[in-house]
Design a protein around this motif. Structure first.
Motif, PDB file in Angstrom:
ATOM      1  N   LEU A 197      33.084  34.959  38.469  1.00 57.53           N
ATOM      2  CA  LEU A 197      33.587  35.903  39.484  1.00 57.53           C
ATOM      3  C   LEU A 197      32.672  35.929  40.711  1.00 57.53           C
ATOM      4  O   LEU A 197      33.152  35.973  41.853  1.00 57.53           O
ATOM      5  N   ARG A 198      31.374  35.878  40.492  1.00 61.31           N
ATOM      6  CA  ARG A 198      30.443  35.885  41.637  1.00 61.31           C
ATOM      7  C   ARG A 198      30.668  34.624  42.482  1.00 61.31           C
ATOM      8  O   ARG A 198      30.696  34.691  43.713  1.00 61.31           O
ATOM      9  N   ILE A 258      41.714  39.173  45.506  1.00 59.71           N
ATOM     10  CA  ILE A 258      41.840  39.875  44.218  1.00 59.71           C
ATOM     11  C   ILE A 258      41.586  38.909  43.071  1.00 59.71           C
ATOM     12  O   ILE A 258      42.264  37.880  42.952  1.00 59.71           O
ATOM     13  N   LEU A 259      40.605  39.233  42.229  1.00 57.31           N
ATOM     14  CA  LEU A 259      40.255  38.420  41.061  1.00 57.31           C
ATOM     15  C   LEU A 259      40.575  39.234  39.812  1.00 57.31           C
ATOM     16  O   LEU A 259      40.151  40.377  39.697  1.00 57.31           O
ATOM     17  N   GLY A 315      28.939  38.594  45.080  1.00 57.80           N
ATOM     18  CA  GLY A 315      29.522  39.476  44.072  1.00 57.80           C
ATOM     19  C   GLY A 315      30.684  40.267  44.655  1.00 57.80           C
ATOM     20  O   GLY A 315      31.022  40.142  45.835  1.00 57.80           O
ATOM     21  N   ALA A 316      31.288  41.098  43.823  1.00 57.65           N
ATOM     22  CA  ALA A 316      32.508  41.830  44.207  1.00 57.65           C
ATOM     23  C   ALA A 316      32.144  43.088  44.986  1.00 57.65           C
ATOM     24  O   ALA A 316      31.236  43.826  44.619  1.00 57.65           O
ATOM     25  N   ASP A 317      32.904  43.333  46.060  1.00 51.73           N
ATOM     26  CA  ASP A 317      32.712  44.561  46.837  1.00 51.73           C
ATOM     27  C   ASP A 317      33.238  45.768  46.060  1.00 51.73           C
ATOM     28  O   ASP A 317      32.760  46.887  46.254  1.00 51.73           O
ATOM     29  N   THR A 338      28.951  41.930  37.944  1.00 50.12           N
ATOM     30  CA  THR A 338      29.787  41.265  38.955  1.00 50.12           C
ATOM     31  C   THR A 338      29.672  41.936  40.327  1.00 50.12           C
ATOM     32  O   THR A 338      29.969  41.330  41.347  1.00 50.12           O
ATOM     33  N   LEU A 339      29.229  43.192  40.302  1.00 51.52           N
ATOM     34  CA  LEU A 339      29.253  44.021  41.522  1.00 51.52           C
ATOM     35  C   LEU A 339      28.182  43.586  42.532  1.00 51.52           C
ATOM     36  O   LEU A 339      27.050  43.266  42.151  1.00 51.52           O
TER      37      LEU A 339
END
Ligand code: FEH
Ligand code: ZN
Ligand code: ZN
Length: 361
Positions: free
Chosen positions: A246-247, A214-215, A254-256, A274-275
């Motif tokens: 974040l990446r 968790i970020l 990147g974020a799931d 970020t995704l």
């Protein structure tokens, strides 16, 4: 009884004395022990005449917990919108039973309402209300009248100032996470943008129900401290290079999943930057921002976008159970009901830590 009531559009709610309601039919009278304040209350207060379908006057407060003070005489009958089995549910309720209000009140007839998903009632646009404190008398008062026991969830020994915020801030966060669960398996990364009244609960719910890393992102140092206390693995202040940070923290791709509790243009731009390809974005905050969905465009290939709203009755039962297990704790700032207007002003200025809760005095 004392109540904080909307009496004119565009004006602050007025501390008012009204008759204590008497339950009829399948109605249930609840003695309010705590009621949370929400940014949506500010939206209602600031609304120009005619923008909401609600009829004045009514008492605010859609995030409520307390205990059953009286039951209507009818074991069945209809509640606000049509037939339902309030009677059987009322049988299970005893005077003194401690409860949280399931806040979205739909028509009571459509398939969604029958399944306890009033948040997505098919007839919402035909109703002159959306729930307690949303066109119907709510819980910023000493008592609140609930149309049917189907709108109540037992909280047993859970403190009211914990249960009340769970009925809206907690339920909304839980529903948003539930919609992303497919993307939150082993090795996944989840980003939470905005760690306030809802975001800090989302961090706890993610920590308690998923294996994801968790970020957290916010503009305030104290919010990052709250994120850390809530179980976030990493936190960063919003800066120009936050997407890259974040990446990198995600290990590169990147974020799931990204949960945006701000819902501004800037936060949605950060979310899409970020995704991960095939990732899932939930825009929860009502910041009035915009995101252009175009192909090809800024959204990564294969991503999914959701705009979750509040949650279902079964999900409220689940989030209450999480809190009772100790997995979720709401950071609250308590105020007496008589200081409700001051509390709303602090909320408006972003000076409430966690969730503001009014306690009848
Ligand atoms: C309630 C009514 C209308 C818009 C938004 C809301 C949220 O506060 C529910 O969580
Ligand atoms: Zn709300
Ligand atoms: Zn309905």
């Amino acid at each position: 009884m004392k109540a904080l009531r909307m009496t004119a559009w565009g004006e602050l709610p007025a501390p008012t004395r009204v008759e204590r309601p008497v339950p009829h039919g399948s109605e249930v009278l609840v003695r309010v022990e705590a009621a949370g304040l929400c940014h949506s209350d500010l939206h209602v207060i600031d609304s120009a005449p005619g923008t909401l379908p609600y009829r004045l006057p009514f008492t605010l407060g859609h995030e409520v917990a307390g205990h059953v003070a009286a039951l209507g005489p009818d074991d069945g009958g209809s509640d606000d919108g049509g037939s339902d089995d309030g009677g059987s549910a009322a049988h299970e309720l005893a005077i003194g039973a401690r409860v949280a209000l399931y806040g979205p009140w739909g028509c009571g007839i459509c398939d969604r309402c029958a399944a306890g998903r009033d948040n997505y009632c098919d007839r919402r646009d035909t109703l002159a209300w959306h729930g307690a404190g949303l066109g119907r008398d709510g819980g910023l008062a000493e008592y609140v009248l609930v149309p049917s026991a189907r709108h109540l969830v037992p909280i047993d020994g859970l403190a009211a100032d914990q249960a009340a915020p769970l009925s809206d801030a907690g339920l909304t966060s839980y529903h948003a996470v539930s919609g992303l669960r497919h993307a939150l398996g082993e090795g996944s990364t989840a980003v939470v943008i905005g760690v306030g009244g809802l975001g800090h609960l989302a961090v706890q719910i993610l920590r308690a129900t998923t294996p994801s890393r968790i970020l957290a992102v916010d503009i305030r140092e104290e919010a990052l401290a709250l994120a850390h206390r809530s179980g976030a693995h990493f936190g960063t202040l919003l800066r120009a290079d936050t997407a890259g940070v974040l990446r990198a923290e995600s290990g590169g791709p990147g974020a799931d999943a990204v949960l945006d509790f701000a819902g501004t243009t800037a936060s949605m731009e950060l979310a899409t930057s970020t995704l991960r390809a095939g990732g899932a974005l939930a825009v929860v905050g009502s910041g009035g921002g915009h995101l252009t969905v175009r192909k090809p465009g800024v959204l990564p290939q294969g991503c999914t976008l959701s705009l979750p709203f509040w949650g279902s009755h079964p999900e409220l039962t689940e989030v209450i159970a999480l809190a009772r297990s100790g997995a979720v704790h709401v950071e609250t700032e308590r105020f007496p009901l008589s200081a409700g207007l001051e509390a709303f002003e602090l909320l408006r200025r972003g000076r409430v830590r966690g969730r503001a809760v009014l306690v009848p005095d």
